[in-house]
Design a protein around this motif. Structure first.
Motif, PDB file in Angstrom:
ATOM      1  N   GLU A   1     -56.492-125.167 -42.715  1.00 63.53           N
ATOM      2  CA  GLU A   1     -57.784-124.458 -42.711  1.00 63.53           C
ATOM      3  C   GLU A   1     -58.758-124.983 -43.768  1.00 63.53           C
ATOM      4  N   SER A   2     -58.251-125.606 -44.825  1.00 61.99           N
ATOM      5  CA  SER A   2     -59.160-126.133 -45.854  1.00 61.99           C
ATOM      6  C   SER A   2     -59.979-127.312 -45.325  1.00 61.99           C
ATOM      7  N   ARG A   3     -59.574-127.877 -44.198  1.00 67.39           N
ATOM      8  CA  ARG A   3     -60.272-129.038 -43.615  1.00 67.39           C
ATOM      9  C   ARG A   3     -61.215-128.652 -42.483  1.00 67.39           C
ATOM     10  N   LEU A   4     -61.353-127.323 -42.237  1.00 64.64           N
ATOM     11  CA  LEU A   4     -62.178-126.852 -41.115  1.00 64.64           C
ATOM     12  C   LEU A   4     -62.982-125.632 -41.536  1.00 64.64           C
ATOM     13  N   LEU A   5     -64.165-125.457 -40.941  1.00 67.80           N
ATOM     14  CA  LEU A   5     -64.832-124.165 -41.068  1.00 67.80           C
ATOM     15  C   LEU A   5     -64.067-123.182 -40.181  1.00 67.80           C
TER      16      LEU A   5
ATOM     17  N   HIS B   1     -57.721-118.757 -39.550  1.00 69.71           N
ATOM     18  CA  HIS B   1     -58.431-119.148 -40.773  1.00 69.71           C
ATOM     19  C   HIS B   1     -58.612-117.906 -41.638  1.00 69.71           C
ATOM     20  N   SER B   2     -58.275-118.009 -42.917  1.00 69.65           N
ATOM     21  CA  SER B   2     -58.333-116.814 -43.770  1.00 69.65           C
ATOM     22  C   SER B   2     -59.761-116.304 -43.927  1.00 69.65           C
ATOM     23  N   ARG B   3     -60.769-117.135 -43.601  1.00 70.76           N
ATOM     24  CA  ARG B   3     -62.153-116.691 -43.763  1.00 70.76           C
ATOM     25  C   ARG B   3     -62.823-116.401 -42.419  1.00 70.76           C
ATOM     26  N   TYR B   4     -62.029-116.359 -41.341  1.00 70.47           N
ATOM     27  CA  TYR B   4     -62.630-116.161 -40.004  1.00 70.47           C
ATOM     28  C   TYR B   4     -63.479-114.885 -39.960  1.00 70.47           C
ATOM     29  N   GLY B   5     -63.006-113.820 -40.607  1.00 75.74           N
ATOM     30  CA  GLY B   5     -63.706-112.534 -40.510  1.00 75.74           C
ATOM     31  C   GLY B   5     -64.773-112.315 -41.563  1.00 75.74           C
ATOM     32  N   ASP B   6     -64.996-113.292 -42.438  1.00 78.49           N
ATOM     33  CA  ASP B   6     -65.990-113.089 -43.502  1.00 78.49           C
ATOM     34  C   ASP B   6     -67.398-112.992 -42.907  1.00 78.49           C
ATOM     35  N   TYR B   7     -68.135-112.013 -43.394  1.00 81.53           N
ATOM     36  CA  TYR B   7     -69.485-111.709 -42.886  1.00 81.53           C
ATOM     37  C   TYR B   7     -70.434-112.891 -43.134  1.00 81.53           C
ATOM     38  N   VAL B   8     -71.237-113.264 -42.146  1.00 81.28           N
ATOM     39  CA  VAL B   8     -72.079-114.455 -42.306  1.00 81.28           C
ATOM     40  C   VAL B   8     -73.583-114.159 -42.172  1.00 81.28           C
ATOM     41  N   TYR B   9     -73.964-112.929 -42.503  1.00 86.64           N
ATOM     42  CA  TYR B   9     -75.388-112.598 -42.493  1.00 86.64           C
ATOM     43  C   TYR B   9     -75.823-112.198 -43.904  1.00 86.64           C
ATOM     44  N   ASP B  10     -77.138-112.269 -44.139  1.00 85.17           N
ATOM     45  CA  ASP B  10     -77.674-111.937 -45.456  1.00 85.17           C
ATOM     46  C   ASP B  10     -77.572-110.456 -45.768  1.00 85.17           C
ATOM     47  N   ALA B  11     -77.948-109.654 -44.769  1.00 88.90           N
ATOM     48  CA  ALA B  11     -78.080-108.228 -45.031  1.00 88.90           C
ATOM     49  C   ALA B  11     -77.288-107.445 -43.999  1.00 88.90           C
ATOM     50  N   GLU B  12     -77.277-106.145 -44.172  1.00 86.54           N
ATOM     51  CA  GLU B  12     -76.633-105.299 -43.172  1.00 86.54           C
ATOM     52  C   GLU B  12     -77.397-105.427 -41.855  1.00 86.54           C
TER      53      GLU B  12
ATOM     54  N   TRP C   1     -76.841-129.851 -22.678  1.00 86.48           N
ATOM     55  CA  TRP C   1     -75.971-129.665 -23.850  1.00 86.48           C
ATOM     56  C   TRP C   1     -75.511-128.234 -24.033  1.00 86.48           C
ATOM     57  N   HIS C   2     -76.172-127.290 -23.388  1.00 86.75           N
ATOM     58  CA  HIS C   2     -75.704-125.897 -23.486  1.00 86.75           C
ATOM     59  C   HIS C   2     -74.296-125.771 -22.902  1.00 86.75           C
ATOM     60  N   ASP C   3     -73.982-126.640 -21.943  1.00 82.03           N
ATOM     61  CA  ASP C   3     -72.637-126.611 -21.338  1.00 82.03           C
ATOM     62  C   ASP C   3     -71.703-127.624 -21.984  1.00 82.03           C
ATOM     63  N   GLN C   4     -72.189-128.333 -22.984  1.00 80.99           N
ATOM     64  CA  GLN C   4     -71.346-129.309 -23.689  1.00 80.99           C
ATOM     65  C   GLN C   4     -70.963-128.815 -25.081  1.00 80.99           C
ATOM     66  N   LEU C   5     -71.615-127.742 -25.508  1.00 79.96           N
ATOM     67  CA  LEU C   5     -71.343-127.224 -26.854  1.00 79.96           C
ATOM     68  C   LEU C   5     -70.164-126.247 -26.819  1.00 79.96           C
ATOM     69  N   PHE C   6     -69.161-126.544 -27.606  1.00 85.64           N
ATOM     70  CA  PHE C   6     -67.975-125.690 -27.728  1.00 85.64           C
ATOM     71  C   PHE C   6     -67.813-125.304 -29.193  1.00 85.64           C
ATOM     72  N   VAL C   7     -67.035-124.275 -29.410  1.00 85.88           N
ATOM     73  CA  VAL C   7     -66.691-123.888 -30.782  1.00 85.88           C
ATOM     74  C   VAL C   7     -65.175-123.869 -30.890  1.00 85.88           C
ATOM     75  N   LEU C   8     -64.658-124.489 -31.952  1.00 92.19           N
ATOM     76  CA  LEU C   8     -63.237-124.359 -32.270  1.00 92.19           C
ATOM     77  C   LEU C   8     -63.088-123.082 -33.087  1.00 92.19           C
ATOM     78  N   HIS C   9     -62.538-122.055 -32.470  1.00 87.80           N
ATOM     79  CA  HIS C   9     -62.295-120.796 -33.178  1.00 87.80           C
ATOM     80  C   HIS C   9     -60.927-120.878 -33.848  1.00 87.80           C
ATOM     81  N   CYS C  10     -60.907-120.830 -35.169  1.00 92.12           N
ATOM     82  CA  CYS C  10     -59.636-120.828 -35.904  1.00 92.12           C
ATOM     83  C   CYS C  10     -59.322-119.384 -36.286  1.00 92.12           C
ATOM     84  N   PHE C  11     -58.681-118.679 -35.365  1.00 92.92           N
ATOM     85  CA  PHE C  11     -58.383-117.268 -35.627  1.00 92.92           C
ATOM     86  C   PHE C  11     -57.395-117.105 -36.779  1.00 92.92           C
TER      87      PHE C  11
END
Ligand SMILES: C[S@@+](CC[C@H](N)C(=O)[O-])C[C@H]1O[C@@H](n2cnc3c(N)ncnc32)[C@H](O)[C@@H]1O
Length: 276
Positions: A188-192, A260-271, A248-258
């Motif tokens: 996981e240290s090598r991936l977001l 990953h210890s930081r998978y659930g960390d909040y990624v927005y500025d505010a509530e 490209w909308h059909d070429q974009l994928f995401v590798l979800h690393c469930f």
């Protein structure tokens, strides 16, 4: 071909029917438009690269990760890698996230196909050769990794470098795509937590005829079947968030690393509460 027929098959006519393409085309040539404006209108020759690298850099920033890696897996003559370098520089400026750029290729074009899942009716050995010296002279900041990805991907997966935030997987074959997967199985240290990926060879022209049973789509299906905690998935309904419709909308994928210890960390500025 008659004049009317000629006019109607000219790709430029598309910009009349879809005015957003005309705006995009203007912005691609603009020297003054901001990065944000060009991102909104796909005003890049590689809009998928710009979108993916920016989203990855923002994810890193929100997680307090100061640097990411981005990679093009399959470089050929290098136009994509040169574009990626340019985009990485702009994204660094607007996000503050540092970006290390890598390019991977045999250096000698396509290897021999392994079997029919490599779609040898579409690609052949030694297609897309590279003039390595000429390419190195064009590159400003990338590390070019020459060799078969079957050997270079495991080494990159284990290498000490910033976590991978984005990659273009453009090695065409099923077998070559599978050979890149050690990168997505890395520690996981090598991936977001969520690495954005552009799989180029899931659309193609009318003769490529992609299906989930061969080529990159089969490689993606195989990846997902054999892993519990890591999944490759398209961004659902991405096209509803974009003003310019594009493949490209059909070429974009995401590798979800469930896992990953930081998978659930909040990624927005505010509530994210609804206004009262
Ligand atoms: C379509 S080209 C890449 C084009 C490039 N991404 C661009 O947009 O400018 C595909 C490249 O994948 C590379 N490739 C295919 N299989 C490979 C493998 N097993 N190891 C390393 N490179 C590979 C080929 O050498 C070829 O240059």
């Amino acid at each position: 071909m008659g004049l009317v027929q000629k006019l109607l098959t000219d790709p430029r006519i598309e910009a009349l029917v879809k005015p957003e393409l005309a705006v995009r085309s203007l912005l691609m040539r603009s020297r003054s438009a901001s990065f944000a404006t060009r991102l909104f209108w796909d005003g890049f020759d590689r809009p998928a690269y710009a979108y993916g690298v920016y989203q990855a850099a923002m994810q890193a920033r929100m997680l307090g990760i100061g640097a990411i890696s981005v990679a093009e897996l399959g470089v050929a003559s290098g136009d994509g890698l040169v574009a990626l370098e340019r985009i990485a520089g702009e994204v660094e400026d607007v996000t503050g996230t540092e970006i290390a750029v890598y390019g991977f290729d045999t250096g000698t074009g396509m290897p021999p196909p392994r079997d029919n899942r490599d779609l040898p009716y579409a690609w052949r050995e030694s297609f897309y050769g590279m003039d390595e010296a000429a390419l190195r002279a064009r590159l400003r900041r990338s590390e070019l990794v020459i060799g078969d990805v079957a050997e270079t991907a495991p080494a990159f997966a284990a290498a000490d470098r910033p976590p991978l935030g984005w990659a273009a997987v453009d090695v065409d074959y099923h077998s070559s795509t599978v050979a890149t997967f050690p990168i997505f199985d890395a520690d996981e240290s090598r991936l977001l937590p969520r690495t954005l990926l552009h799989f180029d060879d899931v659309i193609g022209d009318e003769r490529e005829l992609h299906s989930p049973f061969a080529g990159q789509l089969a490689a993606i299906e195989g990846f997902n079947r054999s892993r519990e905690q890591r999944k490759l998935a398209k961004v659902h309904a991405l096209r509803h968030k974009r003003i310019v419709d594009a493949p490209w909308h059909d070429q974009l994928f995401v590798l979800h690393c469930f896992d990953h210890s930081r998978y659930g960390d909040y990624v927005y500025d505010a509530e994210r509460e609804l206004p009262a």
